[in-house]
Design a protein around this motif. Structure first.
Motif, short mmCIF file in Angstrom:
data_model
loop_
_atom_site.label_atom_id
_atom_site.label_comp_id
_atom_site.label_asym_id
_atom_site.label_seq_id
_atom_site.Cartn_x
_atom_site.Cartn_y
_atom_site.Cartn_z
N ASN A 60 -62.80 30.49 76.76
CA ASN A 60 -62.57 29.09 77.12
C ASN A 60 -62.50 28.95 78.64
N GLN A 62 -60.34 27.90 80.62
CA GLN A 62 -59.07 28.15 81.32
C GLN A 62 -58.69 29.63 81.40
N SER A 63 -59.44 30.50 80.73
CA SER A 63 -59.05 31.91 80.66
C SER A 63 -58.87 32.54 82.04
N VAL A 114 -55.12 20.75 76.33
CA VAL A 114 -54.55 22.04 75.97
C VAL A 114 -54.27 22.86 77.22
N ALA A 115 -53.48 23.89 77.05
CA ALA A 115 -53.16 24.79 78.16
C ALA A 115 -53.25 26.22 77.67
N ALA A 116 -53.95 27.06 78.42
CA ALA A 116 -54.08 28.47 78.06
C ALA A 116 -52.77 29.20 78.31
N ARG A 117 -52.47 30.15 77.45
CA ARG A 117 -51.26 30.95 77.61
C ARG A 117 -51.51 32.04 78.65
N SER A 136 -55.66 32.37 73.80
CA SER A 136 -54.94 31.40 72.98
C SER A 136 -54.50 30.23 73.84
N LEU A 137 -54.68 29.04 73.29
CA LEU A 137 -54.30 27.81 73.98
C LEU A 137 -53.32 27.03 73.11
N ASP A 138 -52.50 26.23 73.76
CA ASP A 138 -51.56 25.37 73.05
C ASP A 138 -51.83 23.92 73.40
#
Length: 566
Positions: A60, A62-63, A114-117, A136-138
């Motif tokens: 993704n 944001q990674s 969403v926001a990446a962890r 993983s994103l939340d």
């Protein structure tokens, strides 16, 4: 089928309002199609609304910004190490290629935020290709007030994700609430939450409007349906797929307000009804024994979409590693009401000072392993592992809680009276309550405690991986997952091999089209979410591997319906 009187015609008909269904509806609408979504229950959101909300979308956008640059080769290696032949290479590749595109598509159009962890290890962090975060994103916090009067149509979250009767909290919130009297920062955070919640309730809302986890994800997608003017029918059950002489799906008969209506779907029908976790007959045929009704999914997820697709000629998937995604579940029996299930996912099992034992009073698993692996350990063990028992001492339950027994000195006598929480002054007395050999339990605890005092677990390796430690207590050293049980009184809950959804569904191709036994696509029929055979093949390599594919293949279905090629 000739001579059908169509009551309504649309381009695309979507059945089910979880992540897969709403992604399909939104995408088809964005591509210019006339769409209708139908939902069996009186609420929008399906399993998504009561889930943890994580999305595993490798590669993704944001990674890298989250500190975890990734490559296709790394992810592919990891999937081969964890999923392997349980899913076809074609479907795994389709998922990895479509997932990032789906995310960009829905984010750019304002349907997802969403926001990446930055720190979230894959569940097998020691295997080649694993990542420590970024994949993983939340969903970000969502303000339910944006839904207006339709807020009541959104499915409520699990009660276990709320406090004070309806205020949603995440792990960060819980930690602040537990420290509110010892830290000004925690007090300020807690007061902000409570004042917002009080305003919601005083304003006449049935619960808090600060939405988190899967409830926030479902709300974001629902908000998208509303903004795009996509009609949706609640309390509408799917009954029969109509087909022509060549087997093409023409539309669907539904029941609404006591009437049967025939809806023509010019481009196709998407089945996304949540799999079959509450279909007792199919569970018995498919699940390992015992196959009790210990699911965390909504009780309406009874396999409707899968049955209808099979009747239309679709094949059920095969070759899976597991028919469901597992989680240990404790059960509170309530007179006159359905039992209340609690999923022991990430909060208590990995913390220091807890062990799991079987009916012999012996440990059988690394308690801090993933919830899926925990249940598989129960299934691999002889029958004496069902139910298993989670056991702790007074210090642990006051600090971390145990299942429905909340931490922080909250009242728990009602759980003891109901037989959910078992309490005893000594290990021997607890063994008697559990029906396990007292000498075996005492020896098990003595061995565990002696090693735990040194931060070691030579028997099962609790705290031995980055994922284990991620779920432990970072302030407890040398091993954040290990501590002696300590002094009594002692507490225990029974846990059963529950599930959070099914992995065995309708076989599909890379376009999310349902396929028959010969691998041929069934024209006009698509599947998404847990109605589709899991691209993970019943393996559970990371957080978010159910919702990530649900969104992705819902998006794939919506675009294929519209004939999108770019």
């Amino acid at each position: 089928m000739e001579g059908i009187k169509w009551d309504l015609e649309v381009d695309a008909l979507v059945v089910g309002s979880g992540a897969g269904g709403m992604a399909a509806a939104l995408t088809a609408r964005e591509e210019g199609l006339d769409v209708l979504l139908v939902e069996k229950t009186d609420r929008i959101g399906g399993s998504t609304a009561i889930s943890g909300g994580a999305l595993w979308i490798p590669l993704n956008a944001q990674s890298e910004g989250a500190g975890h640059p990734d490559t296709f080769e790394q992810v592919w290696t990891y999937l081969q190490q964890t999923v392997g032949a349980a899913s076809s290479d074609a479907m795994k590749r389709a998922y990895l290629e479509a997932g990032p595109r789906m995310m960009d598509y829905l984010v750019e159009r304002g349907h997802l935020q969403v926001a990446a962890r930055t720190a979230s290890p894959d569940y097998y962090p020691d295997r080649p290709g694993a990542a420590m975060g970024g994949r993983s994103l939340d969903p970000v916090e969502f303000d339910g007030r944006k839904l207006g009067a339709k807020f009541r149509e959104l499915r409520d979250p699990l009660k276990e994700f709320t406090v004070l009767g309806g205020m949603m909290v995440n792990i960060t919130d819980v930690r602040h609430l537990l420290r509110a009297t010892r830290s000004f920062t925690a007090w300020r955070h807690s007061m902000k939450l409570v004042l917002r919640y009080a305003a919601d309730r005083l304003g006449g809302r049935h619960r808090g409007t600060r939405l988190l986890l899967g409830n926030a994800l479902a709300a974001q997608l629902f908000h998208g349906l509303i903004r795009r003017g996509i009609p949706y029918w609640l309390n509408t059950a799917a009954r029969t797929l109509h087909r022509d002489a060549n087997g093409r799906v023409l539309g669907l008969a539904v029941t609404r307000e006591g009437k049967t209506l025939n809806i023509r779907a010019r481009r196709g029908v998407v089945m996304a009804t949540g799999g079959f976790p509450w279909d007792a007959k199919r569970r018995e045929q498919t699940y390992p024994k015992p196959a009790g009704l210990w699911s965390m999914s909504p009780r309406d997820n009874a396999g409707d979409g899968i049955r209808l697709a099979e009747h239309a000629g679709a094949a059920l998937g095969s070759g899976y590693a597991s028919p469901a995604f597992w989680a240990p579940v404790s059960v509170l029996e309530r007179p006159g009401q359905p039992p209340l299930h609690y999923p022991h996912l990430v909060w208590d099992r990995a913390k220091p000072g807890l062990i799991a034992v079987n009916a012999l009073g012996e440990r059988f698993v690394n308690e801090s392993t993933s919830y899926h692996e925990f249940v598989q350990a129960m299934q691999r063990s002889p029958a004496d592992a069902v139910p298993a028992f989670l056991i702790c001492g007074q210090r642990f339950i006051d600090t971390w809680g145990l299942g429905l027994a909340l931490p922080g000195g909250r009242p728990r006598q009602h759980l003891i009276d109901a037989g959910y929480l078992l309490q005893a002054p000594t290990l021997a007395a607890l063994a008697s309550r559990l029906g396990v050999p007292a000498d075996k339990l005492q020896a098990t605890v003595a061995r565990h405690d002696a090693h735990a005092a040194q931060g070691q677990d030579p028997d099962f390796g609790k705290g031995g991986t980055a994922y284990n430690r991620y779920l432990g207590d970072p302030e407890h050293q040398p091993n954040p997952c290990l501590a002696p049980l300590g002094d009594g009184p002692y507490y225990a809950v029974k846990v059963y091999p529950g599930d959070i959804g099914t992995a065995c569904g309708i076989a599909a191709n890379e376009h999310a089209q349902a396929i028959d036994d010969a691998g041929r696509p069934i024209a006009g029929l698509y599947v998404a979410g847990n109605d589709m055979q899991s691209v993970m093949g019943g393996a559970y390599p990371a957080p978010g591997i159910t919702l990530g594919p649900a969104l992705t293949f819902g998006w794939v279905a919506g675009r294929h319906l519209a004939g999108a090629t770019s």
